[in-house]
Design an enzyme around this catalytic site. Structure first.
Site, PDB file in Angstrom:
ATOM      1  N   ASP A  68       0.813  -1.213   0.000  1.00 40.65           N
ATOM      2  CA  ASP A  68       0.000   0.000   0.000  1.00 40.65           C
ATOM      3  C   ASP A  68       0.849   1.266   0.000  1.00 40.65           C
ATOM      4  OD1 ASP A  68       0.920  -0.391   2.579  1.00 40.65           O
ATOM      5  OD2 ASP A  68      -1.055  -0.700   3.465  1.00 40.65           O
ATOM      6  N   ASN A 136      -7.981  -2.678  13.983  1.00 37.99           N
ATOM      7  CA  ASN A 136      -9.372  -2.971  13.583  1.00 37.99           C
ATOM      8  C   ASN A 136      -9.447  -4.147  12.603  1.00 37.99           C
ATOM      9  OD1 ASN A 136      -8.407  -1.844  11.226  1.00 37.99           O
ATOM     10  ND2 ASN A 136      -9.844  -0.127  11.149  1.00 37.99           N
ATOM     11  N   HIS A 138      -7.577  -4.594   9.901  1.00 39.45           N
ATOM     12  CA  HIS A 138      -7.238  -4.357   8.491  1.00 39.45           C
ATOM     13  C   HIS A 138      -5.927  -5.016   8.106  1.00 39.45           C
ATOM     14  CE1 HIS A 138      -5.182  -0.257   9.520  1.00 39.45           C
ATOM     15  NE2 HIS A 138      -4.236  -1.056   9.110  1.00 39.45           N
ATOM     16  N   GLU A 143      -9.780  -1.818   4.928  1.00 34.78           N
ATOM     17  CA  GLU A 143     -10.490  -1.515   6.169  1.00 34.78           C
ATOM     18  C   GLU A 143     -11.733  -2.402   6.309  1.00 34.78           C
ATOM     19  OE1 GLU A 143      -9.132   0.298   8.326  1.00 34.78           O
ATOM     20  OE2 GLU A 143      -8.583   2.310   7.660  1.00 34.78           O
TER      21      GLU A 143
HETATM   22  C1  GLP Z   1      -0.795   0.317   8.682  1.00 37.21           C
HETATM   23  C2  GLP Z   1      -0.460  -0.390   7.349  1.00 37.21           C
HETATM   24  C3  GLP Z   1      -0.621  -1.880   7.465  1.00 37.21           C
HETATM   25  C4  GLP Z   1      -0.007  -2.289   8.785  1.00 37.21           C
HETATM   26  C5  GLP Z   1      -0.854  -1.792   9.926  1.00 37.21           C
HETATM   27  C6  GLP Z   1      -0.227  -1.987  11.292  1.00 37.21           C
HETATM   28  O1  GLP Z   1      -1.723   1.310   8.619  1.00 37.21           O
HETATM   29  N1  GLP Z   1      -1.187   0.063   6.202  1.00 37.21           N
HETATM   30  O2  GLP Z   1      -0.027  -2.532   6.352  1.00 37.21           O
HETATM   31  O3  GLP Z   1       0.056  -3.687   8.861  1.00 37.21           O
HETATM   32  O4  GLP Z   1      -1.304  -0.491   9.708  1.00 37.21           O
HETATM   33  O5  GLP Z   1       0.818  -1.099  11.516  1.00 37.21           O
HETATM   34  P1  GLP Z   1       1.869  -1.290  12.678  1.00 37.21           P
HETATM   35  O6  GLP Z   1       2.718  -2.461  12.276  1.00 37.21           O
HETATM   36  O7  GLP Z   1       2.647  -0.019  12.730  1.00 37.21           O
HETATM   37  O8  GLP Z   1       1.106  -1.565  13.921  1.00 37.21           O
END
Ligand code: GLP
Length: 244
Positions: A68, A136, A138, A143
């Site tokens: 992403d 959440n 995702h 989402e």
């Molecule tokens: C982000 C990314 C995801 C990631 C998630 C968790 O927003 N788009 O790909 O897995 O949220 O992030 P973190 O590893 O910093 O908790």
């Protein structure tokens, strides 16, 4: 099928995760790696770099495809996912940057760019897809409510996600982009193997719902129950609700 692996802490999670990645990159010099951003995979990327520096692996002929990217951030912005990948992995191994792919968050024709990204994924089947998980549920930026049949698409980020990510933007939610481009759930499910990492208590409920919950777009990660080869590595806090 989801196979659970329990690590005691973040460090052990990262080392365990690397053992699965190493299995792929050691045996296939042309591997296609599905990569993720966020704080979770940073330790894994450090392990990859350390092993590369030890002369164990070369990424020269590999291809990477990221999940992403934020919409509207210049690529050189330190919080763009392109910058993140350069800083945390690509600048430190011998991968050819021309073979590293991150969705274009600045495309004039977003729909066209998304279609091209999905076509690229189809043409380059991912050998191992690394994933984190949002609080959440995702994955990527898919989402809650995202259809399981989704391919690469533009998303409006939930307030919860923007709040969670505000820590990277001087704690100011207003600086967090409102939109992103993400691989869809169907693109992710096409990977031959999926390696999802989760660390910390704020992920425990999402991890529980992913593993035991109903398979439902309410928890996008629950779609992984339908994939034949998923490894979930959790530390103690993120695995709090898991049985074994
Ligand atoms: C982000 C990314 C995801 C990631 C998630 C968790 O927003 N788009 O790909 O897995 O949220 O992030 P973190 O590893 O910093 O908790």
């Amino acid at each position: 099928m989801i196979v659970l692996k329990h690590a005691k802490d973040y460090n052990e999670m990262s080392k365990m995760a690397y053992s699965f990645v190493k299995n792929v990159v050691k045996n296939n010099e042309n591997a296609v790696l599905g990569l993720a951003t966020g704080s979770t995979p940073i330790g894994l990327y450090k392990e990859m770099i350390a092993d590369y520096n030890a002369g164990e692996v070369s990424y020269k002929n590999m291809v990477s495809i990221n999940l992403d990217e934020y919409v509207g951030l210049p690529v050189e912005h330190p919080e763009s996912y392109r910058s993140f990948m350069n800083t945390n992995l690509f600048n430190h191994v011998d991968i050819d940057k021309a073979n590293t792919h991150v969705p274009n968050g600045l495309a004039e024709n977003v729909e066209e760019a998304c279609k091209e990204y999905t076509d690229f994924i189809k043409a380059h089947p991912i050998d191992i897809q690394i994933l984190g998980i949002g609080a959440n549920g995702h994955i990527g930026f898919n989402e809650p409510g995202t259809p399981f049949g989704s391919t690469t698409h533009l998303v409006e980020l939930k307030e919860k996600t923007r709040l969670d990510n505000a820590r990277f933007f001087e704690g100011d939610i207003n600086k967090v982009p409102t939109h992103a481009v993400t691989m869809g759930l169907q693109d992710i499910m096409e990977a031959k193997q999926i390696l999802l990492l989760a660390s910390g208590a704020n992920k425990a409920e999402a991890v529980r719902d992913m593993v035991y919950g109903p398979i439902s777009p309410d928890c996008p990660a629950s779609v992984l129950q339908l994939h034949e080869n998923v490894i979930v590595v959790v530390d103690e806090a993120a695995g709090y609700y898991l049985k074994a």
